[in-house]
Design an enzyme around this catalytic site. Structure first.
Site, short mmCIF file in Angstrom:
data_model
loop_
_atom_site.label_atom_id
_atom_site.label_comp_id
_atom_site.label_asym_id
_atom_site.label_seq_id
_atom_site.Cartn_x
_atom_site.Cartn_y
_atom_site.Cartn_z
N ASP A 21 87.34 62.09 37.16
CA ASP A 21 86.73 61.61 35.93
C ASP A 21 85.53 60.72 36.24
O ASP A 21 85.59 59.88 37.16
CB ASP A 21 87.77 60.82 35.13
CG ASP A 21 87.36 60.57 33.68
OD1 ASP A 21 86.23 60.08 33.47
OD2 ASP A 21 88.16 60.84 32.79
N ASP A 59 79.07 66.27 26.68
CA ASP A 59 79.59 66.17 25.31
C ASP A 59 78.89 65.02 24.59
O ASP A 59 78.94 63.88 25.04
CB ASP A 59 81.09 65.92 25.36
CG ASP A 59 81.76 66.16 24.01
OD1 ASP A 59 81.12 65.90 22.99
OD2 ASP A 59 82.94 66.57 24.01
N LYS A 108 80.61 61.36 16.71
CA LYS A 108 81.17 60.33 15.83
C LYS A 108 81.02 58.94 16.47
O LYS A 108 81.25 58.76 17.65
CB LYS A 108 82.64 60.62 15.56
CG LYS A 108 82.88 61.89 14.77
CD LYS A 108 84.36 62.10 14.50
CE LYS A 108 84.59 63.38 13.70
NZ LYS A 108 86.04 63.60 13.42
N ASP A 160 70.81 69.57 24.42
CA ASP A 160 70.28 70.29 23.26
C ASP A 160 70.48 69.48 21.98
O ASP A 160 70.05 69.89 20.90
CB ASP A 160 71.00 71.62 23.10
CG ASP A 160 72.48 71.42 22.77
OD1 ASP A 160 73.16 70.72 23.56
OD2 ASP A 160 72.95 71.93 21.74
N THR A 214 70.76 75.53 33.43
CA THR A 214 72.21 75.56 33.42
C THR A 214 72.67 76.75 32.58
O THR A 214 71.88 77.41 31.89
CB THR A 214 72.81 74.28 32.83
OG1 THR A 214 72.63 74.30 31.41
CG2 THR A 214 72.15 73.04 33.42
N GLU A 215 73.96 77.01 32.60
CA GLU A 215 74.52 78.10 31.80
C GLU A 215 74.29 77.85 30.30
O GLU A 215 73.88 78.74 29.56
CB GLU A 215 76.01 78.25 32.09
CG GLU A 215 76.62 79.51 31.55
CD GLU A 215 78.00 79.76 32.14
OE1 GLU A 215 78.43 80.93 32.13
OE2 GLU A 215 78.65 78.80 32.60
N TYR A 216 74.56 76.61 29.87
CA TYR A 216 74.32 76.27 28.47
C TYR A 216 72.84 76.38 28.13
O TYR A 216 72.47 76.85 27.04
CB TYR A 216 74.81 74.84 28.18
CG TYR A 216 76.28 74.72 27.95
CD1 TYR A 216 76.91 75.44 26.94
CD2 TYR A 216 77.05 73.87 28.74
CE1 TYR A 216 78.27 75.32 26.72
CE2 TYR A 216 78.42 73.74 28.52
CZ TYR A 216 79.03 74.46 27.52
OH TYR A 216 80.38 74.35 27.31
N GLU A 217 72.01 75.94 29.03
CA GLU A 217 70.57 75.95 28.79
C GLU A 217 70.07 77.37 28.54
O GLU A 217 69.23 77.61 27.66
CB GLU A 217 69.85 75.33 29.98
CG GLU A 217 68.37 75.10 29.78
CD GLU A 217 67.74 74.34 30.94
OE1 GLU A 217 66.51 74.21 30.94
OE2 GLU A 217 68.50 73.90 31.83
#
Length: 210
Positions: A91, A113, A117, A149, A186-189
């Protein structure tokens, strides 16, 4: 996004102790092997770090990830091919257990992440508590490279960096508009770029305290 749990994940991690040290805290202060040390916090499935390790063999890379099911995929992608890459199943809140003071030359925070909230703000990896930890493990010339993003998270991060002893540089609200040749996606990118979403990026480094 729902995390897909793998029943074999821990077995995959334990099968490669050279790639995923079983007691990473015992390697504290010894990760760099005399080379620059770059660490990705929340490395996910490892696409970004595996590419960097191949591209820059003179740099030591470490990816930290707390979800074993995700980290197992990162380990399988490497499969021991890149000798300058290792992983930590751990972690980020315990980063000081794994790295000594001033040991890291660069930290990557990629699409972490955003915890939108307000009641979850303490979990954001640019919350002041984490920024303090990063200062401890970063070298005097070390820096943080952040990509996201999420514009709200980006704005929050810029304020958090600025208010807690960091300087900013190379800030962009649309990374792919004039994408640098050395940018590793990155993969998300890749997914976000395919949808036409903007990517936000900034580099932060601790202010010199006199």
């Amino acid at each position: 996004m729902r995390l897909r749990k793998r029943s074999d994940a821990l077995d995959v991690l334990r099968a490669q102790p050279e790639l995923v040290p079983q007691q990473p805290e015992t390697t504290c202060g010894q990760w760099s092997k005399g080379s620059p040390l770059h660490v990705e916090l929340g490395t996910g499935k490892g696409q970004f770090l595996n590419q960097l390790a191949e591209k820059y063999p003179s740099i030591q890379f470490v990816g930290m990830e707390k979800y074993e099911s995700v980290l197992a995929t990162a380990v399988e992608r490497n499969d021991g091919h890149e000798q300058n890459l290792r992983f930590i199943h751990g972690d980020v809140a315990h980063v000081e257990d794994y790295f000594s003071e001033g040991e890291i030359d660069r930290i990557y925070l990629n699409f972490t992440d955003p915890w939108p909230k307000k009641k979850h703000a303490k979990r954001r990896l640019t919350f002041p508590t984490f920024l303090y930890l990063y200062k401890r493990v970063l070298s005097p010339t070390g820096d943080i490279h952040l990509k996201t993003d999420n514009e709200d998270f980006f704005t929050y991060s810029l304020m958090s960096f600025s208010q807690h002893g960091y300087h900013l540089r190379n800030l962009t609200f649309n990374l792919h508009e004039n994408e640098p040749e050395d940018n590793v996606r990155t993969e998300y990118e890749q997914k976000f770029a395919a949808r036409g979403q903007r990517i936000f990026r900034v580099e932060a480094y601790p202010a010199n305290e006199c």
